[in-house]
Scaffold this active site. Structure first.
Site, PDB file in Angstrom:
ATOM      1  N   ASP A  12       9.994 -11.381 -53.868  1.00 34.04           N
ATOM      2  CA  ASP A  12       9.500 -11.844 -52.587  1.00 34.04           C
ATOM      3  C   ASP A  12       8.184 -11.114 -52.333  1.00 34.04           C
ATOM      4  O   ASP A  12       7.950 -10.024 -52.881  1.00 34.04           O
ATOM      5  CB  ASP A  12      10.521 -11.528 -51.498  1.00 34.04           C
ATOM      6  CG  ASP A  12      10.042 -11.921 -50.120  1.00 34.04           C
ATOM      7  OD1 ASP A  12       9.521 -13.038 -49.965  1.00 34.04           O
ATOM      8  OD2 ASP A  12      10.190 -11.101 -49.198  1.00 34.04           O
ATOM      9  N   ASP A  14       6.143 -10.632 -48.908  1.00 31.82           N
ATOM     10  CA  ASP A  14       6.103  -9.793 -47.704  1.00 31.82           C
ATOM     11  C   ASP A  14       7.376  -8.944 -47.615  1.00 31.82           C
ATOM     12  O   ASP A  14       8.479  -9.485 -47.536  1.00 31.82           O
ATOM     13  CB  ASP A  14       6.008 -10.661 -46.451  1.00 31.82           C
ATOM     14  CG  ASP A  14       4.762 -11.529 -46.445  1.00 31.82           C
ATOM     15  OD1 ASP A  14       3.774 -11.145 -45.816  1.00 31.82           O
ATOM     16  OD2 ASP A  14       4.799 -12.612 -47.072  1.00 31.82           O
TER      17      ASP A  14
END
Length: 221
Positions: A12, A14
């Site tokens: 991922d 952020d």
């Protein structure tokens, strides 16, 4: 327990690969100032940083997608963020060392994020990570974003691997849901933007880790 036959590690963006909360918070506070509101403290904004514009507008303005002003406020926020996309955003401590270790092992790595490509691609380029990544799957790359498995399956294909040969790291429940739906093992990145209400031990991940380099403990040599 180590995972066998892993060929790629996916992240991922952020809250897992890059600490983007300072710039997301800066954009939100610029917007609050425009609308006559005082800035919010970083520690208030940080837990919402993985939840994108929806979570941040909910925090900053108590706005939700069914509000008639949501769409215009969302576009205003996104433009402010685009103008300030990499003032302070940096890879989390230990991430660059982890990427180097993966590359030395001959393992591909990539990004699967719900962040739209208009932000993902420039951010990755500014941080000199775009050319190193085997894939960058953004929130609008596939018709459905996470928690749908489609982005995970697309990333695996781009890495020339089966989903079971990929390991995914994420800091939000939807990350683990998407990986599970794609039959892909996953680790919870506990250094990310979890808040007090999160219960990552219930998400069904293979394990929860607290430092990026701990990822190596789960990869068979």
């Amino acid at each position: 327990m180590k995972l066998e036959n892993i060929r790629a590690v996916l992240f991922d963006l952020d809250g897992t690969l890059v600490d983007t909360a300072p710039d997301l918070g800066h954009a939100l506070n610029l917007q609050r100032t425009r609308h006559g509101l005082p800035p919010l403290a970083d520690e208030i904004i940080r837990p919402q940083a993985s939840h994108g514009a929806r979570g941040l507008l909910g925090l900053g303005f108590d706005l939700h997608p069914d509000d008639p002003h949501f769409a215009s406020m969302r576009e205003e926020f996104l433009q402010l963020y685009a103008d300030n996309i990499c003032r302070h955003s940096r890879p989390f401590p230990g991430i660059l060392e982890l990427l180097e270790a993966l590359e030395q092992r001959g393992l591909a790595w990539g990004v699967v994020t719900n962040k739209p490509a208009r932000f993902t691609e420039p951010l990755m380029s500014i941080l000199d990570l775009a050319e190193r990544a085997a894939c960058i799957v953004s929130g609008d790359t596939c018709p459905q974003p996470k928690p749908h498995p489609a982005p995970m399956l697309a990333a695996a294909e781009l890495c020339n691997a089966l989903p079971a040969q990929c390991l995914y790291l994420g800091d939000a429940q939807r990350d683990i849901q998407a990986a599970t739906a794609a039959a892909m093992p996953a680790l919870v990145a506990a250094w990310g933007y979890l808040d007090a209400a999160d219960q990552p031990h219930t998400w069904g991940a293979h394990a929860e880790i607290h430092r990026p380099l701990d990822t190596l403990d789960y990869l068979a040599p």
